[in-house]
Design a protein around this motif. Structure first.
Motif, PDB file in Angstrom:
ATOM      1  N   ALA A   7       0.870  -1.178   0.000  1.00  0.00           N
ATOM      2  CA  ALA A   7       0.000   0.000   0.000  1.00  0.00           C
ATOM      3  C   ALA A   7       0.900   1.218   0.000  1.00  0.00           C
ATOM      4  O   ALA A   7       1.662   1.431   0.939  1.00  0.00           O
ATOM      5  N   GLY A   8       0.821   1.990  -1.064  1.00  0.00           N
ATOM      6  CA  GLY A   8       1.661   3.169  -1.146  1.00  0.00           C
ATOM      7  C   GLY A   8       1.161   4.142  -2.185  1.00  0.00           C
ATOM      8  O   GLY A   8       0.307   3.815  -3.014  1.00  0.00           O
ATOM      9  N   GLU A  44       3.898   4.220  -8.752  1.00  0.00           N
ATOM     10  CA  GLU A  44       5.341   4.047  -8.608  1.00  0.00           C
ATOM     11  C   GLU A  44       5.695   3.110  -7.453  1.00  0.00           C
ATOM     12  O   GLU A  44       6.600   2.277  -7.583  1.00  0.00           O
ATOM     13  N   PHE A  45       4.986   3.230  -6.324  1.00  0.00           N
ATOM     14  CA  PHE A  45       5.307   2.352  -5.201  1.00  0.00           C
ATOM     15  C   PHE A  45       5.045   0.891  -5.568  1.00  0.00           C
ATOM     16  O   PHE A  45       5.872   0.026  -5.310  1.00  0.00           O
ATOM     17  N   ASP A  46       3.911   0.618  -6.187  1.00  0.00           N
ATOM     18  CA  ASP A  46       3.625  -0.755  -6.619  1.00  0.00           C
ATOM     19  C   ASP A  46       4.686  -1.253  -7.588  1.00  0.00           C
ATOM     20  O   ASP A  46       5.120  -2.407  -7.513  1.00  0.00           O
ATOM     21  N   SER A  47       5.129  -0.389  -8.502  1.00  0.00           N
ATOM     22  CA  SER A  47       6.144  -0.788  -9.484  1.00  0.00           C
ATOM     23  C   SER A  47       7.474  -1.104  -8.828  1.00  0.00           C
ATOM     24  O   SER A  47       8.115  -2.103  -9.157  1.00  0.00           O
ATOM     25  N   LEU A  48       7.886  -0.266  -7.881  1.00  0.00           N
ATOM     26  CA  LEU A  48       9.185  -0.544  -7.247  1.00  0.00           C
ATOM     27  C   LEU A  48       9.105  -1.783  -6.358  1.00  0.00           C
ATOM     28  O   LEU A  48      10.072  -2.527  -6.250  1.00  0.00           O
ATOM     29  N   CYS A  49       7.950  -2.038  -5.760  1.00  0.00           N
ATOM     30  CA  CYS A  49       7.797  -3.269  -4.967  1.00  0.00           C
ATOM     31  C   CYS A  49       7.787  -4.497  -5.867  1.00  0.00           C
ATOM     32  O   CYS A  49       8.389  -5.524  -5.531  1.00  0.00           O
ATOM     33  N   SER A 123       4.227  -0.814   3.471  1.00  0.00           N
ATOM     34  CA  SER A 123       3.496   0.437   3.368  1.00  0.00           C
ATOM     35  C   SER A 123       4.438   1.604   3.133  1.00  0.00           C
ATOM     36  O   SER A 123       5.495   1.704   3.752  1.00  0.00           O
ATOM     37  N   TYR A 124       4.016   2.493   2.225  1.00  0.00           N
ATOM     38  CA  TYR A 124       4.679   3.774   2.033  1.00  0.00           C
ATOM     39  C   TYR A 124       3.581   4.828   1.972  1.00  0.00           C
ATOM     40  O   TYR A 124       3.038   5.139   0.911  1.00  0.00           O
ATOM     41  N   VAL A 125       3.191   5.330   3.130  1.00  0.00           N
ATOM     42  CA  VAL A 125       2.109   6.302   3.232  1.00  0.00           C
ATOM     43  C   VAL A 125       2.639   7.494   4.018  1.00  0.00           C
ATOM     44  O   VAL A 125       3.038   7.346   5.175  1.00  0.00           O
ATOM     45  N   ASP A 149       6.446  -0.387   7.759  1.00  0.00           N
ATOM     46  CA  ASP A 149       6.313   1.016   7.364  1.00  0.00           C
ATOM     47  C   ASP A 149       7.598   1.494   6.718  1.00  0.00           C
ATOM     48  O   ASP A 149       8.579   1.753   7.408  1.00  0.00           O
ATOM     49  N   LEU A 150       7.604   1.622   5.400  1.00  0.00           N
ATOM     50  CA  LEU A 150       8.791   2.087   4.687  1.00  0.00           C
ATOM     51  C   LEU A 150       8.900   3.604   4.668  1.00  0.00           C
ATOM     52  O   LEU A 150       9.955   4.137   4.352  1.00  0.00           O
ATOM     53  N   ALA A 151       7.833   4.294   4.995  1.00  0.00           N
ATOM     54  CA  ALA A 151       7.865   5.764   5.026  1.00  0.00           C
ATOM     55  C   ALA A 151       8.549   6.257   6.297  1.00  0.00           C
ATOM     56  O   ALA A 151       9.249   7.272   6.274  1.00  0.00           O
ATOM     57  N   GLY A 152       8.354   5.553   7.383  1.00  0.00           N
ATOM     58  CA  GLY A 152       8.920   5.981   8.662  1.00  0.00           C
ATOM     59  C   GLY A 152      10.154   5.205   9.061  1.00  0.00           C
ATOM     60  O   GLY A 152      10.825   5.549  10.024  1.00  0.00           O
TER      61      GLY A 152
END
Length: 153
Positions: A7-8, A44-49, A123-125, A149-152
């Motif tokens: 989810a991003g 983009e987040f889905d693509s990089l994952c 997650s990247y939110v 959590d990849l954002a934090g």
């Protein structure tokens, strides 16, 4: 078997998110050698994952790593680019319960479908509005779901 989803946001502005995703997947393959990933493929987040999953598969040929594209609705793009989808994913499908829904509600329902089947969410939110944020809020209500959590991080 460990089932994971993502989810991003549609756009990723942090340069280190791709590396964080690769590192997180490396830790997951140490836990379980059979991994299934669901991606919505809508940004983009889905693509990089998805790229990180493909890299993981190449680095760990002994592991059983699967990547599925879960669509909210059928599109003509599937017919035009069928060879790409066959090469890029182990399967492409629309969950039957989404057929016939309005396209905007189908995206939210597809995201919930993926979360409901996962044990792990990457997650990247970074903001509290939009589809990624709504998906993360929903994910936090799911008992036992591990959120990375990849954002934090």
């Amino acid at each position: 078997m460990l089932v994971c989803t993502f989810a991003g946001h549609r756009q990723v502005f942090a340069a280190d998110v791709a590396q964080k995703a690769r590192d997180a997947l490396e830790r997951l393959v140490e836990i379980d050698r059979e991994l299934t990933f669901y991606t919505g493929g809508m940004g983009e987040f889905d693509s990089l994952c998805a790229a990180a999953v493909r890299r993981l598969r190449a680095r760990h040929p002994e592991a059983r790593v699967r990547l599925y594209l879960v669509l909210p609705y059928l599109t003509a793009e599937l017919n035009r680019s069928g060879a790409y989808y066959e090469a890029a994913f182990d399967g492409v499908f629309v969950p039957p319960e989404l057929l016939g829904l309005h396209y905007k509600s189908a995206i939210l329902r597809r995201n919930r479908w993926m979360v409901d089947r996962a044990q792990v969410l990457l997650s990247y939110v970074t903001r509290d509005f939009g589809g990624a944020s709504a998906t993360l809020r929903y994910a936090k209500t799911r008992p036992g779901l591990r959120i990375i959590d990849l954002a934090g991080a």
